[in-house]
Scaffold this active site. Structure first.
Site, short mmCIF file in Angstrom:
data_model
loop_
_atom_site.label_atom_id
_atom_site.label_comp_id
_atom_site.label_asym_id
_atom_site.label_seq_id
_atom_site.Cartn_x
_atom_site.Cartn_y
_atom_site.Cartn_z
N GLN A 1 -4.59 -1.55 -7.29
CA GLN A 1 -5.38 -0.72 -6.39
C GLN A 1 -6.06 0.39 -7.18
O GLN A 1 -5.44 0.98 -8.07
CB GLN A 1 -4.52 -0.09 -5.29
CG GLN A 1 -5.32 0.73 -4.28
CD GLN A 1 -4.47 1.29 -3.15
OE1 GLN A 1 -4.25 2.50 -3.08
NE2 GLN A 1 -3.99 0.42 -2.26
N SER B 1 -7.74 5.35 -0.82
CA SER B 1 -7.75 4.02 -1.44
C SER B 1 -9.17 3.46 -1.39
O SER B 1 -9.84 3.52 -0.36
CB SER B 1 -6.79 3.09 -0.70
OG SER B 1 -5.48 3.59 -0.73
N ASP C 1 0.82 -1.21 0.00
CA ASP C 1 0.00 0.00 0.00
C ASP C 1 0.86 1.26 0.00
O ASP C 1 0.33 2.37 0.02
CB ASP C 1 -0.94 -0.01 1.21
CG ASP C 1 -2.05 1.01 1.10
OD1 ASP C 1 -2.57 1.21 -0.02
OD2 ASP C 1 -2.43 1.62 2.12
#
Length: 298
Positions: free
Chosen positions: A287, A237, A213
């Site tokens: 993502q 996100s 991440d």
């Protein structure tokens, strides 16, 4: 590095290990329940990679050690509060001869903040190939370390503190304070945990999720000449997917190669690949983020 900096790094890595040491409540009706602490953030919001890693640990706790995570798909539902612990409820969806499926949901104050489905597999032989690492990437020793000023606005620390548990070296330079002159939807980052970790492969798989991440959102920002300090920038996100391919140590340098194939409608997609220093492909990621920038003149 000063003794104070050494001590800060030791403490930060110890804290990272502590937040991944989830506690079972012993309660199980239709779900297994675990709790974990949160990594302090001056912003007050939980770092998404923390919840990703903890959810993988929680799901893995319901399986024998030899059945390892190979994929996960999750959605970030609400911002988490970094001042409070997180509760994880794991649903044992399926156990087959070679594969198991788990659903893990993270809760705070009784409402879900993250929801994940992950698949686990017994290691087995099979056909094998991998996309090679890109050529011409300088080694981590040839890339400048992140400066103190950059770390002061580091997204991992919520624009907060210096003693992050992870060392990052951006091949094209960081964009914490200023954007890069070249606008490209690609970049690469060397990263590693600052101190040695135990040999347990489960710890390294979980921390690889934590690392995944980091910097993945930056590909979209770089494509549009933005930095983390752009006034009015709003990034969050939305979801995250990850596939573990091969074992890797997260306390050794890993190259995270990232690109963004598309951005539109206030959303951007980034994909990534993790390589070891000797070029083995160890994981892939994807993502989608919400990204909002004030209109010109606003």
């Amino acid at each position: 590095m000063t003794n104070d900096a050494n001590g800060n790094a030791e403490a930060a890595v110890a804290q990272l290990r502590d937040i991944l040491d989830l506690h079972s409540t012993g309660a199980r009706t239709t779900e297994d329940i675990f709790t974990g602490d949160s990594q302090p953030m001056r912003s007050g919001r939980i770092f998404g990679g923390q919840v990703l890693a903890q959810a993988i640990v929680a799901a893995a706790r319901t399986l024998p050690e030899e059945r390892i995570a190979h994929s996960m798909h999750g959605y970030f539902l609400r911002p988490g509060d970094a001042s409070e612990p997180v509760t994880f409820a794991v649903d044992r969806i399926h156990d087959g001869r070679s594969f198991s499926t788990r659903r893990a949901q993270a809760f705070q104050r009784g409402v879900p903040i993250f929801s994940m489905i992950a698949s686990f597999q017994d290691e087995s032989p099979g056909v094998e190939h991998e996309v090679p690492a890109p050529a011409g990437i300088p080694s981590p020793e040839e890339v400048a370390a992140t400066s103190d000023a950059d770390l002061d606005v580091h997204p991992l620390t919520g624009r907060a503190v210096f003693d992050a548990p992870v060392e990052l070296r951006h091949v094209s330079g960081p964009i914490y304070l200023t954007a890069q002159a070249e606008t490209r939807p690609q970049h690469a980052v060397w990263m590693r945990v600052r101190r040695p970790l135990p040999d347990d492969p489960a710890i390294h798989r979980a921390i690889l999720a934590y690392l995944s991440d980091l910097s993945i959102q930056e590909t979209i920002l770089r494509a549009h000449g933005l930095s983390w300090s752009t006034p009015g920038l709003n990034v969050a996100s939305l979801d995250h997917a990850m596939w573990w391919h091969r074992p890797a140590r997260t306390d050794e340098w890993l190259l995270y190669v990232l690109e963004s194939p598309s951005a539109q409608g206030g959303r951007g997609l980034s994909t990534g690949r993790f390589y070891t220093r000797d070029g083995a492909l160890v994981a892939s990621t994807a993502q989608e983020i919400m990204v909002r920038v004030p209109a010109p003149g606003a």
